[in-house]
Write an enzyme that holds these catalytic residues in place. Structure first.
Site, PDB file in Angstrom:
ATOM      1  N   SER A 223      -6.971  -7.352  -8.758  1.00 13.23           N
ATOM      2  CA  SER A 223      -5.611  -7.288  -9.279  1.00 13.23           C
ATOM      3  C   SER A 223      -5.501  -8.111 -10.568  1.00 13.23           C
ATOM      4  O   SER A 223      -6.170  -7.808 -11.549  1.00 13.23           O
ATOM      5  CB  SER A 223      -4.628  -7.755  -8.199  1.00 13.23           C
ATOM      6  OG  SER A 223      -3.313  -7.456  -8.550  1.00 13.23           O
ATOM      7  N   ASP A 317      -0.439   2.622  -5.178  1.00  9.74           N
ATOM      8  CA  ASP A 317      -0.485   1.422  -6.003  1.00  9.74           C
ATOM      9  C   ASP A 317       0.072   1.760  -7.382  1.00  9.74           C
ATOM     10  O   ASP A 317      -0.415   2.685  -8.031  1.00  9.74           O
ATOM     11  CB  ASP A 317      -1.929   0.946  -6.123  1.00  9.74           C
ATOM     12  CG  ASP A 317      -2.101  -0.343  -6.911  1.00  9.74           C
ATOM     13  OD1 ASP A 317      -1.102  -0.850  -7.450  1.00  9.74           O
ATOM     14  OD2 ASP A 317      -3.242  -0.830  -6.977  1.00  9.74           O
ATOM     15  N   HIS A 347      -2.562  -1.198  -2.568  1.00 10.72           N
ATOM     16  CA  HIS A 347      -3.001  -2.421  -3.241  1.00 10.72           C
ATOM     17  C   HIS A 347      -3.304  -3.469  -2.175  1.00 10.72           C
ATOM     18  O   HIS A 347      -2.606  -3.564  -1.169  1.00 10.72           O
ATOM     19  CB  HIS A 347      -1.871  -2.902  -4.151  1.00 10.72           C
ATOM     20  CG  HIS A 347      -2.301  -3.866  -5.197  1.00 10.72           C
ATOM     21  ND1 HIS A 347      -2.852  -3.488  -6.397  1.00 10.72           N
ATOM     22  CD2 HIS A 347      -2.239  -5.228  -5.231  1.00 10.72           C
ATOM     23  CE1 HIS A 347      -3.115  -4.551  -7.135  1.00 10.72           C
ATOM     24  NE2 HIS A 347      -2.760  -5.621  -6.453  1.00 10.72           N
TER      25      HIS A 347
END
Length: 376
Positions: A223, A317, A347
């Protein structure tokens, strides 16, 4: 299966150990198998059945993924973007929800063989605490992975992503240095990026002191950490220092554009959504104009000469579109690139290999590419 937040707090440390050990057996099993065997091993995973229907924001979600989401929802946490960073840092995380699911379904609990030690890395204006994970295989010298955790440059930390770092060390038989970069709002852009680059430079200069091979250093991030890992490669290239031998970017933040197809489709998804991403940017950036900086908007950076790259995407996501765009741009720039998109998962799925076959497969892809890069 539902638990109160009070019960969660009482058992959080137990869950953390359960999740850590359970995820390690998954990695160790995969490490002893080729790709086909790894796929076959998913047949032995326990069947997980959610309590309710698929959510409107994720109609394709898999049952195991939804079980983790439902566990997280049972904690009744307000939308994170309505809280302060200090408040969010005290709340349970998706990893904590996965820990609870693993305990509920009695997954196996082997012990870890990785040794850890804390280190202090000097950075501009101070130092950052980081953690070194060394496999217990007794080699004289190991490749090194510099790992950057997620959390939107605002929340989470090396403890939150402990399982990912330790599993990478076990699976790749490499030392992992998990970087505790400074976060917003206490430290705004580009502090996290500068700290990440400083940590990479420190590893190159000091790897031999902890049995690492300074010629075999890769970067991995999830991320916001994926964004940091790619930015480290960009900075190494622009400053003409040794490039990472490989970079693995797990659903990376790669742009500052809320109009992409996946942002529109997954505006309200868990574990990441459009309002939460805006919250992250608001706290980290000094001004919205910084969103066009190539360290943030990786899709607009000069990607020529970057190291070989693996990008892992999640279907559910808001970052899906920009991750794929980054992969396409890397290929167009002549960079050897592997891209995998996993359907039905959200995610944060990558660290849940004890629960999700998609995570097991994604980890295998990343690890195999890292191993190949270390052997070149």
């Amino acid at each position: 299966m539902k638990k109160t937040l009070e019960n969660f707090a009482q058992r959080s440390s137990v869950y953390r150990m359960i999740f850590l050990t359970a995820i390690l057996v998954t990695f160790l099993l995969v490490s002893c198998s080729d790709d086909d065997d790894a796929s076959d091993s998913t047949d032995d995973m326990v069947e997980l059945t959610p309590d309710g229907p698929d959510p409107e924001w994720g109609p394709t979600i898999t049952d195991p993924m939804l079980v983790v989401v439902e566990e997280y929802q049972s904690y009744n946490i307000p939308p994170l973007q309505t809280l302060t960073p200090a408040e969010v840092r005290e709340k349970p995380t998706p990893a904590d929800a996965a820990m609870a699911v693993i305990e509920e379904y009695n997954l196996p609990l082997p012990a870890s063989t990785v040794d850890t030690m804390g280190i202090s890395i000097p950075v501009e204006g101070g130092s950052i605490h980081s953690r070194v994970y060394t496999p217990g295989t007794g080699r004289d010298s190991y490749p090194v992975i510099v790992y950057y955790h997620g959390g939107g440059w605002v929340i989470a930390g090396i403890d939150t992503y402990n399982s990912s770092a330790e599993a990478l060390a076990n699976q790749t038989d490499a030392i992992v240095v998990s970087v505790g970069y400074r976060q917003a709002p206490e430290f705004k852009f580009p502090t996290a990026h500068n700290d990440s680059y400083a940590a990479y430079q420190w590893v190159l200069e000091n790897a031999e002191s902890f049995n690492g091979d300074p010629q075999k250093v890769a970067v991995v991030g999830e991320s916001a950490g994926g964004n940091l890992a790619a930015s480290v490669s960009l900075l190494a290239k622009s400053n003409d220092i040794q490039l990472p031998v490989h970079e693995a970017l797990i659903y990376p933040i790669a742009d500052h554009d809320f109009s992409t197809e996946s942002y529109q489709e997954y505006q309200t998804s868990l574990f990441l959504n459009a309002p939460l991403m805006q919250w992250f940017f608001d706290y980290y950036l000094n001004d919205p104009s910084e969103g066009s900086d190539p360290r943030i908007a990786l899709v607009d950076a000069d990607l020529s000469g970057m190291p070989s790259t693996t990008i892992i995407g999640a279907e559910i996501d808001p970052l899906q579109s920009e991750g794929k765009q980054l992969a396409d741009n890397l290929e167009d720039a002549g960079v050897e690139t592997t891209y995998r998109l996993y359907t039905g998962v959200t995610h944060e799925f990558f660290g849940m290999a004890a629960i999700l076959p998609e995570a097991m497969d994604a980890q295998t892809v990343v690890v195999n590419n890292l191993k190949d890069a270390f052997e070149d």
